[in-house]
Design an enzyme around this catalytic site. Structure first.
Site, PDB file in Angstrom:
ATOM      1  N   ARG A  12       0.627  -1.277   0.013  1.00 50.23           N
ATOM      2  CA  ARG A  12       0.074  -0.012   0.074  1.00 50.23           C
ATOM      3  C   ARG A  12       0.799   1.405   0.063  1.00 50.23           C
ATOM      4  NH1 ARG A  12      -3.301  -3.387   3.024  1.00 50.23           N
ATOM      5  NH2 ARG A  12      -1.806  -3.410   4.638  1.00 50.23           N
ATOM      6  N   ASN A 103       6.454   7.419  11.716  1.00 52.10           N
ATOM      7  CA  ASN A 103       5.562   7.897  10.918  1.00 52.10           C
ATOM      8  C   ASN A 103       6.161   9.163  10.071  1.00 52.10           C
ATOM      9  OD1 ASN A 103       3.154   9.277   9.812  1.00 52.10           O
ATOM     10  ND2 ASN A 103       2.076   8.292  11.520  1.00 52.10           N
ATOM     11  N   PHE A 104       6.056   9.047   8.836  1.00 54.44           N
ATOM     12  CA  PHE A 104       6.633   9.996   7.772  1.00 54.44           C
ATOM     13  C   PHE A 104       5.893  11.288   7.561  1.00 54.44           C
ATOM     14  CE2 PHE A 104       9.942   6.569   7.178  1.00 54.44           C
ATOM     15  CZ  PHE A 104      10.888   7.136   7.046  1.00 54.44           C
ATOM     16  N   HIS A 131      -6.997   2.422  13.161  1.00 53.45           N
ATOM     17  CA  HIS A 131      -6.325   2.283  12.051  1.00 53.45           C
ATOM     18  C   HIS A 131      -7.101   1.275  11.119  1.00 53.45           C
ATOM     19  CE1 HIS A 131      -2.404   3.499  13.543  1.00 53.45           C
ATOM     20  NE2 HIS A 131      -2.037   3.564  12.121  1.00 53.45           N
ATOM     21  N   LYS A 135      -3.621  -4.063   9.701  1.00 54.42           N
ATOM     22  CA  LYS A 135      -2.655  -3.749  10.191  1.00 54.42           C
ATOM     23  C   LYS A 135      -2.267  -4.718  10.954  1.00 54.42           C
ATOM     24  CE  LYS A 135      -0.205  -0.058  12.952  1.00 54.42           C
ATOM     25  NZ  LYS A 135       1.034  -0.367  11.775  1.00 54.42           N
ATOM     26  N   THR A 142       3.430   4.674  15.693  1.00 58.88           N
ATOM     27  CA  THR A 142       3.367   6.212  15.976  1.00 58.88           C
ATOM     28  C   THR A 142       2.719   6.128  17.392  1.00 58.88           C
ATOM     29  OG1 THR A 142       2.614   6.555  13.652  1.00 58.88           O
ATOM     30  CG2 THR A 142       2.300   8.346  15.245  1.00 58.88           C
TER      31      THR A 142
END
Ligand SMILES: NC(=O)C1=CN([C@@H]2O[C@H](COP(=O)(O)OP(=O)(O)OC[C@H]3O[C@@H](n4cnc5c(N)ncnc54)[C@H](OP(=O)(O)O)[C@@H]3O)[C@@H](O)[C@H]2O)C=CC1
Ligand SMILES: O=C(O)C1=N[C@H](C(=O)O)C[C@H](O)C1
EC number: 1.17.1.8
Length: 245
Positions: A12, A103-104, A131, A135, A142
């Site tokens: 994804r 987390n970006f 979420h 997952k 995070t």
């Protein structure tokens, strides 16, 4: 041109990373590897981005570091033990650096930063992460990282345990205890990735909420990591270290 490889390229997030690298003027996508593909094609890369699975990310990291490739890792599931192992591999391979970020998303990084700043002013802090049901890991990376930052801020401020009179509970009803901070996980069809940090004091509640609306939102942060990882010595944890917060 930075020669970039992607691990988890058909996943994804990996799909979005491949598109972003391909579109970047200063990067060349030299290898796109997914489960079952030959990892050796990553030898052509200077930097490898990993969005795979907590079960395989350590093997991927070991391969990258031993082959002189700088990893930029979004895959979650890291604890102190795993991070210590990565530090050991980096020490044994000087000149190779790694960036691991739970987390970006820029807004997600700000959410964690604001929670850390606010934590010392409140009696109670709890985290709810929400979420998509595909997952693998819970709590989310995070949420774990937020809890650690909140816990550190509370310790620094001399705050003790949070008020909680619970003496009888069904297992899990009060969430997971991460460094003394309760983290609650929701897995729900229709969601992508969301988090609320609830901070409570005398007569006031502050809620800090972050919502991921699409997975391309992670790619500006990933590209920043790719551009910077070669000059960041050793192991860097968290995108916040690359932002002037
Ligand atoms: N740090 C951040 O900003 C973010 C982190 N994440 C994290 O990134 C990870 C991936 O998330 P997501 O993209 O949603 O997951 P997906 O399951 O959609 O993608 C993972 C991909 O990796 C593949 N894969 C599995 N094993 C290997 C392997 N050994 N080598 C190469 N590819 C492999 C999978 O193949 P197959 O399906 O066939 O197993 C799949 O195509 C998770 O840990 C997630 O929590 C997610 C979003 C943002
Ligand atoms: O699995 C996901 O989707 C996400 N994983 C990361 C996490 O565990 O924190 C980042 C984001 O929440 C999306």
């Amino acid at each position: 041109m930075i020669r970039v490889g992607v691990l988890g390229a058909r996943g994804r997030v990996g799909v979005e990373v491949c598109k972003a690298v391909h579109a970047a003027d200063d990067m060349e996508l030299v290898a796109a590897v997914d489960a079952g593909d030959d990892i050796e094609s990553l030898s052509a890369a200077e930097v490898v981005v990993d969005f795979t699975h907590p079960d395989v990310v350590m093997d991927n990291l070991k391969w990258c570091i031993e082959h002189g490739v700088h990893p930029v890792v979004g895959t979650t599931g890291f604890d102190a033990g795993r991070l210590g192992t990565v530090r050991g591999w980096l020490d044994a391979n000087p000149g190779v650096n790694a960036l691991i970020a739970p987390n970006f998303g820029i807004a997600a990084v700000l959410m964690m930063h604001f929670a850390q700043q606010a934590a010392r002013y409140f009696d109670s802090v709890e985290i709810v992460e929400l979420h998509h049901p595909n997952k693998a890991d819970a709590p989310s990376g995070t949420a774990r990282r937020t809890a650690e930052l909140v816990a550190a801020a509370r310790r620094e401020a001399g705050l003790g345990a949070m008020p909680d009179a619970t003496t009888a509970e069904l297992p899990g009803a009060r969430g997971a205890d991460v460094d003394g901070v309760r983290v609650h996980g929701v897995r729900l069809a229709g969601l992508i990735a969301h988090q609320e940090v609830l901070l409570g004091g005398d007569g006031e509640i502050l809620t800090i909420r972050h919502d991921t609306m699409n997975r391309s939102s992670f790619t500006p942060g990933v590209l920043l990591g790719v551009r910077r990882v070669r000059e960041l010595p050793g192991l860097t944890i968290g995108l916040e270290n690359l932002l002037d917060l």
